[in-house]
Design an enzyme around this catalytic site. Structure first.
Site, PDB file in Angstrom:
ATOM      1  N   LYS A 113       0.821  -1.216   0.000  1.00 18.27           N
ATOM      2  CA  LYS A 113       0.000   0.000   0.000  1.00 18.27           C
ATOM      3  C   LYS A 113       0.851   1.260   0.000  1.00 18.27           C
ATOM      4  O   LYS A 113       0.433   2.284  -0.526  1.00 18.27           O
ATOM      5  CB  LYS A 113      -0.975  -0.008   1.177  1.00 18.27           C
ATOM      6  N   LYS A 195      -3.806  -9.985  -7.111  1.00 14.46           N
ATOM      7  CA  LYS A 195      -5.110 -10.342  -6.552  1.00 14.46           C
ATOM      8  C   LYS A 195      -6.153  -9.293  -6.926  1.00 14.46           C
ATOM      9  O   LYS A 195      -5.828  -8.104  -7.071  1.00 14.46           O
ATOM     10  CB  LYS A 195      -5.019 -10.518  -5.030  1.00 14.46           C
ATOM     11  N   LYS A 198     -10.006  -3.831  -4.658  1.00 16.51           N
ATOM     12  CA  LYS A 198     -10.908  -2.684  -4.826  1.00 16.51           C
ATOM     13  C   LYS A 198     -10.168  -1.493  -5.419  1.00 16.51           C
ATOM     14  O   LYS A 198     -10.738  -0.688  -6.124  1.00 16.51           O
ATOM     15  CB  LYS A 198     -11.426  -2.222  -3.460  1.00 16.51           C
TER      16      LYS A 198
HETATM   17  P1  ATP Z   1      -8.072  -3.242  -1.209  1.00 17.00           P
HETATM   18  O1  ATP Z   1      -7.772  -4.030  -2.419  1.00 17.00           O
HETATM   19  O2  ATP Z   1      -8.549  -1.862  -1.491  1.00 17.00           O
HETATM   20  O3  ATP Z   1      -7.049  -3.354  -0.136  1.00 17.00           O
HETATM   21  P2  ATP Z   1      -9.564  -5.438  -0.428  1.00 17.00           P
HETATM   22  O4  ATP Z   1     -10.705  -5.738  -1.323  1.00 17.00           O
HETATM   23  O5  ATP Z   1      -8.337  -6.238  -0.505  1.00 17.00           O
HETATM   24  O6  ATP Z   1      -9.322  -3.918  -0.603  1.00 17.00           O
HETATM   25  P3  ATP Z   1     -10.955  -5.671   2.215  1.00 17.00           P
HETATM   26  O7  ATP Z   1     -12.184  -4.962   1.981  1.00 17.00           O
HETATM   27  O8  ATP Z   1     -10.315  -5.232   3.437  1.00 17.00           O
HETATM   28  O9  ATP Z   1      -9.832  -5.486   1.135  1.00 17.00           O
HETATM   29  O10 ATP Z   1     -11.182  -7.248   2.224  1.00 17.00           O
HETATM   30  C1  ATP Z   1     -12.261  -7.859   2.851  1.00 17.00           C
HETATM   31  C2  ATP Z   1     -12.100  -9.345   2.793  1.00 17.00           C
HETATM   32  O11 ATP Z   1     -11.998  -9.800   1.440  1.00 17.00           O
HETATM   33  C3  ATP Z   1     -10.838  -9.862   3.490  1.00 17.00           C
HETATM   34  O12 ATP Z   1     -11.163 -11.029   4.216  1.00 17.00           O
HETATM   35  C4  ATP Z   1      -9.899 -10.205   2.367  1.00 17.00           C
HETATM   36  O13 ATP Z   1      -8.999 -11.228   2.709  1.00 17.00           O
HETATM   37  C5  ATP Z   1     -10.866 -10.647   1.299  1.00 17.00           C
HETATM   38  N1  ATP Z   1     -10.310 -10.450  -0.056  1.00 17.00           N
HETATM   39  C6  ATP Z   1      -9.895  -9.285  -0.585  1.00 17.00           C
HETATM   40  N2  ATP Z   1      -9.460  -9.466  -1.855  1.00 17.00           N
HETATM   41  C7  ATP Z   1      -9.609 -10.791  -2.116  1.00 17.00           C
HETATM   42  C8  ATP Z   1      -9.342 -11.609  -3.272  1.00 17.00           C
HETATM   43  N3  ATP Z   1      -8.851 -11.101  -4.389  1.00 17.00           N
HETATM   44  N4  ATP Z   1      -9.611 -12.936  -3.194  1.00 17.00           N
HETATM   45  C9  ATP Z   1     -10.116 -13.474  -2.057  1.00 17.00           C
HETATM   46  N5  ATP Z   1     -10.393 -12.759  -0.942  1.00 17.00           N
HETATM   47  C10 ATP Z   1     -10.151 -11.433  -0.966  1.00 17.00           C
END
Ligand code: ATP
Ligand code: LTN
Length: 328
Positions: A113, A195, A198
């Site tokens: 980040k 991965k 968002k």
């Molecule tokens: P950013 O990418 O902006 O950091 P994010 O989508 O990774 O956001 P969170 O909203 O904090 O982050 O994630 C919420 C949940 O979704 C967490 O349990 C995280 O492990 C899961 N998650 C996030 N991205 C993935 C992915 N690509 N595949 C599976 N699980 C995910």
């Protein structure tokens, strides 16, 4: 027999995507009967990246509506907003004072980040895992259902809890990560090496839960695969493997069934079938969302009651912590 307790959180940054759903939220929903459930929209974590205040508030309520739309049932689960319970930030401070710099410096999410946001590498972003540890430890939980990317943060939460218990006496239950066998790391459709996230920029990177059927079909059509032809579960073919994993989770079919379904067929066929399944999965969720999101009074009362119900647990743990360190 008393049920085991789970806690998990999701940030109201950007829009919730298929990775969040398959890696986390779907599992929260599917295991609701088995556990005592506490789910949280972690808005305090979101400000580690600069947010527009009005937008943050709006996104917080939208995300809460979306969790209900996905099937979080308030008769079985507790849903609340992190900033409604002050003990989260307060316990994070005490934990901060018990986490070695070296441990915190190893966190890869901070490194990722800070590269993405070089102009705002703040102390909160660095300390983010201490706040996450506080979220979990306050509620004395058994399991924490998360995607693969959160494993390292969970380890840090376990370490600080064990160290604290050892040095001051029993205070925190030691939580375990609960990571799904398939779907724990859904990859970006435009780049299967990263991965799904968002905050990624590409137009075809993620499927958002509110995407229309046309947009979903278009994104899958453009999904990056490879130049081979056979449709088989092969981890070295990251793009194809990602699409097949999504199909596997959402259809509930076995890998053998899926491979024989697509035998002799091309990627176009798989992409169309996959888009169809995703559209049908998201249709009821989208309908629920639009209904729930209109009922502001209802949503506010759900979140208010959610916080009221769990606050005593958070307060009891926090008071115990203060007492043990000599602050009470
Ligand atoms: P950013 O990418 O902006 O950091 P994010 O989508 O990774 O956001 P969170 O909203 O904090 O982050 O994630 C919420 C949940 O979704 C967490 O349990 C995280 O492990 C899961 N998650 C996030 N991205 C993935 C992915 N690509 N595949 C599976 N699980 C995910
Ligand atoms: N750090 C997580 C979100 C999060 C969380 C939590 C998950 C904050 N607090 C407590 C589980 C338990 C993320 O970035 N995905």
């Amino acid at each position: 027999m008393t049920k085991k307790r789970v806690f998990s959180g999701i940030q109201p940054t950007g829009n919730i995507h298929l990775g969040n759903y398959l890696g986390a939220v779907k599992n929260w929903v599917d295991s609701q009967d088995e556990y005592e459930n506490i789910f949280c929209v972690v808005n305090t974590h979101a400000i580690t990246i600069r947010q527009d205040p009005k937008e943050l508030k709006k996104k917080t309520y939208e995300l809460a509506s979306m969790l209900l739309a996905c099937g979080i049932d308030i008769a079985k689960s507790n849903l609340f907003i992190q900033s409604h319970i002050d003990e989260h930030a307060a316990l994070a401070w005490i934990l901060d004072c018990h986490i070695p710099m070296g441990d915190m410096s190893r966190m890869t999410q901070f490194k990722d980040k800070s590269v993405k946001n070089p102009k705002n590498v703040n102390v909160g972003l660095f300390n983010y895992p201490a706040l996450m540890a506080a979220d979990i430890l306050l509620y004395q939980v058994d399991d924490v259902p998360v995607g693969e990317d959160q494993k390292q943060h969970l380890e840090l939460a376990r370490d600080v809890a064990m160290r604290f218990n050892r040095d001051y006496g029993e205070c925190f239950k030691i939580p375990k990560p609960m990571i799904p066998a398939v779907g724990a790391r859904i990859m970006g459709l435009d780049d299967p090496q990263t991965k799904m996230s968002k905050s990624a920029q590409g137009e075809n990177h993620a499927i958002f839960l509110l995407d229309s059927p046309d947009v979903i079909s278009r994104k899958f059509k453009k999904a990056v695969t490879d130049s081979q032809t056979s449709i088989v579960f092969d981890q070295t073919r990251a793009g194809l493997y990602n699409l097949l994993s999504i199909y596997e989770i959402l259809t509930g079919k076995t890998r053998e069934e899926i491979e024989s379904e697509f035998e002799g067929k091309g990627y176009g066929h798989l992409k169309t079938a996959l888009a169809e399944v995703v559209i049908e999965t998201l249709r009821p969720i989208q309908e629920n969302y639009h209904r729930i999101h209109k009922e502001t009074g209802y949503l506010e009362s759900v979140l208010y009651n959610g916080a009221q119900q769990v606050r005593p647990i958070a307060k009891a743990t926090y008071d115990k912590t203060k007492e043990l360190v000599g602050l009470l």
